[in-house]
Design an enzyme around this catalytic site. Structure first.
Site, PDB file in Angstrom:
ATOM      1  N   LEU A  54       0.510  -1.023   0.086  1.00 50.50           N
ATOM      2  CA  LEU A  54       0.063  -0.273   0.093  1.00 50.50           C
ATOM      3  C   LEU A  54       0.632   1.157   0.525  1.00 50.50           C
ATOM      4  O   LEU A  54       1.774   1.763   1.228  1.00 50.50           O
ATOM      5  CB  LEU A  54      -1.014  -0.110   1.645  1.00 50.50           C
ATOM      6  N   HIS A 101       5.615   1.828  12.572  1.00 50.51           N
ATOM      7  CA  HIS A 101       6.871   2.915  12.066  1.00 50.51           C
ATOM      8  C   HIS A 101       5.546   4.066  11.982  1.00 50.51           C
ATOM      9  O   HIS A 101       4.467   4.663  12.210  1.00 50.51           O
ATOM     10  CB  HIS A 101       7.444   3.184   9.909  1.00 50.51           C
TER      11      HIS A 101
END
Length: 360
Positions: free
Chosen positions: A128, A232
């Site tokens: 994605l 992240h």
């Protein structure tokens, strides 16, 4: 918004895919900036949409988001029919182990990483990415959630469960603490090199070099323990998006950066569970005020876009004229729609980010 459509990637998309790959900061495992490899991924995806396929296997479905006005690819997302297969799929399973010594009344429970190798795993949503310029207007949701409409339309092509490997934590210097503390000792490569090689499907080096014994988390430095299962910062919105769809923590993490692996039962995913399918009665010039929807056709020549739906008393739907060429449907065909808002969650279980999900 009627100038954006999500569709399967095509053989003539190579140049656009190269431009998209080159724009990704820090690179992306499943979208390498390499023409030969990108061409191979396009071929794999085109093959995966073969109508003769009736069960989950090694298919790799790639979808692109196209800006029709600029004739430009601005995003990509994907689905794997099943992880594992010809090449094993690895993860670390986090387990609790209890130690005790009755005479001294000592008891301790510690978390341990056990290497898990899967040959016939679940389906996976992956790959994605959305261009910086387009991280607005709900396009991130269109790119991500439309995959579930495709899975709902063709359930036999996928497993009953689906996972997503989320990008693990890295500091501001781009260093993955877990890799530096664990993986580098065995692979003697930097994180990006090892991750890239693995992403190409070359798993033999993992089998040969990965430590064969469990790793006791308590023996790792505190700063490394703190990032196990943490995403992240750029990936936090993507994680929230999938959790709002009903994905939950699986207790597994990536072997390289310890990013969390989340999972869901396909039929309990919000987009699939709450979507509705109706026949198109007509395309009209104007639609009365109504919430914006994510709409798709129900064809292997998949198309999805943002737009409005007007439901008629007899159970059919009228759509704006502008959606006819986007969805490639005509009156009498069926379409599926779902509200782009995510107010509800699975009974069991924004867009400033890179919307980046680990894969492959």
């Amino acid at each position: 918004m009627n100038s954006f459509v999500m569709r399967p990637i095509r053989e003539n998309d190579l140049e656009g895919l190269k431009n998209l790959a080159a724009s990704i900061r820090g690179g992306m495992t499943s979208l390498p900036n390499d023409e030969e490899l990108l061409e191979s991924k396009i071929f794999e995806s085109v093959r995966s949409f073969d109508p003769r396929i009736k069960k989950a296997g090694d298919q790799s479905y790639l979808f692109v988001l196209e800006d029709l006005k600029k004739k430009r690819l601005v995003g990509i997302s994907g689905i794997h029919g099943r992880v594992g297969g010809f090449e094993p799929w690895y993860s670390y399973q986090i387990q609790n182990e209890r130690f005790s010594h009755a005479p001294l009344n000592l008891e301790r429970e510690v978390q341990v990483l056990h290497l898990k190798k899967e040959y016939k795993g679940p389906s996976e949503v992956c790959s994605l990415f959305l261009d910086d310029e387009y991280r607005k207007f709900g396009l991130g949701k269109l790119l991500s959630l439309s995959r579930f409409l495709f899975m709902g339309a063709f359930p036999k092509r996928f497993d009953t469960h689906v996972i997503a490997e989320m990008r693990g934590f890295q500091n501001e210097q781009g260093i993955a603490p877990f890799w530096e503390s664990v993986g580098r000792h065995f692979f003697q490569k930097d994180f990006y090199t090892a991750d890239f090689i693995s992403g190409l499907g070359n798993k033999d080096f993992i089998q040969d070099l990965m430590p064969k014994y469990p790793i006791y988390i308590t023996l790792l430095p505190p700063e490394v323990q703190a990032v196990i299962g943490r995403v992240h910062p750029d990936t936090e919105p993507a994680l929230r998006l999938l959790k709002n769809e009903g994905f939950v923590e699986s207790g597994e993490v990536d072997i390289f950066d310890s990013g969390p692996l989340i999972k869901a039962v396909v039929q309990e995913i919000r987009t699939i569970r709450e979507s509705r399918t109706v026949k198109v009665r007509a395309f009209v010039q104007e639609i009365p005020d109504s919430p914006r929807m994510i709409l798709s056709n129900r064809s292997l020549h998949f198309r999805s876009c943002l737009g409005s739906v007007h439901l008629n008393e007899e159970g059919t739907a009228d759509l704006p004229e502008a959606l006819e060429p986007l969805l490639e449907v005509k009156p009498g065909d069926s379409i599926t729609y779902i509200s782009e808002s995510q107010k509800s969650k699975s009974p069991k279980n924004e867009e400033k980010s890179n919307l980046l999900v680990r894969s492959l």
